[in-house]
Scaffold this motif. Structure first.
Motif, short mmCIF file in Angstrom:
data_model
loop_
_atom_site.label_atom_id
_atom_site.label_comp_id
_atom_site.label_asym_id
_atom_site.label_seq_id
_atom_site.Cartn_x
_atom_site.Cartn_y
_atom_site.Cartn_z
N UNK A 33 0.83 -1.22 0.09
CA UNK A 33 -0.03 -0.05 -0.05
C UNK A 33 0.94 1.31 0.00
N UNK A 34 0.30 2.24 -0.75
CA UNK A 34 0.99 3.49 -0.75
C UNK A 34 0.69 4.42 0.59
N UNK A 35 1.16 3.65 1.77
CA UNK A 35 0.93 4.64 2.82
C UNK A 35 2.31 4.64 3.53
N UNK A 36 2.38 5.99 3.88
CA UNK A 36 3.60 6.31 4.29
C UNK A 36 3.68 6.70 5.90
N UNK A 37 4.28 5.59 6.77
CA UNK A 37 4.31 5.91 8.13
C UNK A 37 4.85 7.41 8.45
N UNK A 38 4.50 7.91 9.38
CA UNK A 38 5.20 9.22 9.79
C UNK A 38 5.79 9.10 11.10
N UNK A 39 5.76 8.26 11.93
CA UNK A 39 6.27 8.23 13.22
C UNK A 39 6.52 6.99 13.83
N UNK A 40 7.28 6.75 15.00
CA UNK A 40 7.39 5.79 15.91
C UNK A 40 6.72 6.19 17.11
N UNK A 41 6.02 5.43 17.68
CA UNK A 41 5.37 5.52 18.90
C UNK A 41 5.43 4.61 19.97
N UNK A 42 5.53 4.88 21.32
CA UNK A 42 5.51 4.21 22.53
C UNK A 42 7.14 3.42 22.08
N UNK A 43 7.91 4.34 21.86
CA UNK A 43 9.63 3.61 21.76
C UNK A 43 10.02 3.48 22.93
N UNK A 44 9.54 3.94 24.24
CA UNK A 44 10.20 3.61 25.48
C UNK A 44 10.08 2.12 25.61
N UNK A 45 9.32 1.25 25.00
CA UNK A 45 9.36 0.01 25.34
C UNK A 45 10.09 -0.61 23.92
N UNK A 46 10.63 -0.08 23.05
CA UNK A 46 11.26 -0.47 21.87
C UNK A 46 12.37 -1.51 22.40
N UNK A 47 12.48 -2.66 21.91
CA UNK A 47 13.41 -3.61 22.41
C UNK A 47 14.89 -3.38 21.96
N UNK A 48 15.78 -3.84 22.91
CA UNK A 48 17.25 -3.59 22.54
C UNK A 48 17.86 -4.09 21.22
N UNK A 49 17.06 -5.23 21.03
CA UNK A 49 17.47 -5.87 19.93
C UNK A 49 16.98 -5.50 18.40
N UNK A 50 16.19 -4.40 18.57
CA UNK A 50 15.64 -3.65 17.38
C UNK A 50 16.06 -2.14 17.19
N UNK A 51 16.97 -1.86 16.35
CA UNK A 51 17.42 -0.46 16.23
C UNK A 51 16.64 0.47 15.24
N UNK A 52 16.16 1.53 15.64
CA UNK A 52 14.94 2.34 14.97
C UNK A 52 16.19 3.18 14.13
N UNK A 53 16.35 3.03 12.91
CA UNK A 53 17.50 3.69 12.25
C UNK A 53 17.06 4.70 10.99
N UNK A 54 15.58 5.03 10.99
CA UNK A 54 15.10 5.84 10.01
C UNK A 54 15.06 7.34 10.80
N UNK A 55 14.57 8.19 9.89
CA UNK A 55 14.43 9.65 10.18
C UNK A 55 13.38 10.01 10.84
N UNK A 56 12.36 9.13 10.99
CA UNK A 56 10.92 9.41 11.58
C UNK A 56 10.91 9.96 12.84
N UNK A 57 10.11 10.74 13.27
CA UNK A 57 10.12 11.55 14.60
C UNK A 57 9.79 10.15 15.69
N UNK A 58 10.22 10.09 16.97
CA UNK A 58 10.06 9.12 17.88
C UNK A 58 9.50 9.62 18.92
#
Ligand SMILES: [Zn+2]
Ligand SMILES: [Zn+2]
Length: 141
Positions: free
Chosen positions: A104-129
């Motif tokens: 789908x041509x849907x463009x996510x614009x943010x990461x939310x609830x990153x306080x519980x992002x696991x250490x084994x996944x690195x968020x490495x795009x430029x979207x707001x967190x």
């Protein structure tokens, strides 16, 4: 424009005629458990714009203590729907973007609830967190 979707076993099938925005990647612990993944990506759809083609009765609803409801296919376990009090008021529902059969041509614009992002996944795009829901506490600021 065809926006059809299905679960893994293909018994649950649906079509959406329009999407609402915005779409965020949710890293909350409940979405992690529900998806078996680091985050979920749901797109909001008006109930009137979502059409069930088959298998709606196979959706098993799970209501959590915080009054959110997540629905999955009883047959194959695919995570399909999320709804909160907000969705019930707005007459919308959130559908897992990955359940659609076409990209789908849907463009996510943010990461939310990153306080519980696991250490084994690195968020490495430029979207707001955001530590929690979108509320001005963008951790990139
Ligand atoms: Zn299924
Ligand atoms: Zn979540």
């Amino acid at each position: 424009m065809k926006n059809s979707g299905s679960c893994l076993c293909k018994k649950v099938t649906f079509e959406a005629t329009a999407f609402q925005g915005p779409v965020g990647h949710c890293h909350c612990t409940m979405c992690q458990k529900f998806h078996g993944a680091a985050f979920s990506t749901f797109v909001e759809i008006k109930l009137a714009d979502l059409h069930w083609l088959s298998g709606h009765e196979l959706l098993q609803r799970y209501r959590a203590d915080n009054d959110t409801v997540r629905s999955f296919c009883q047959c194959c376990g695919s995570s399909i729907l999320f709804e909160s009090k907000y969705n019930r008021v707005e007459k919308t529902i959130e559908v897992a973007l990955a359940a659609f059969d076409q990209h789908q041509h849907v463009v996510p614009d943010a990461h939310i609830y990153t306080e519980s992002n696991p250490p084994w996944y690195e968020i490495n795009d430029n979207l707001p967190q955001y530590h929690q829901y979108r509320s001005g506490d963008d951790v990139n600021n």
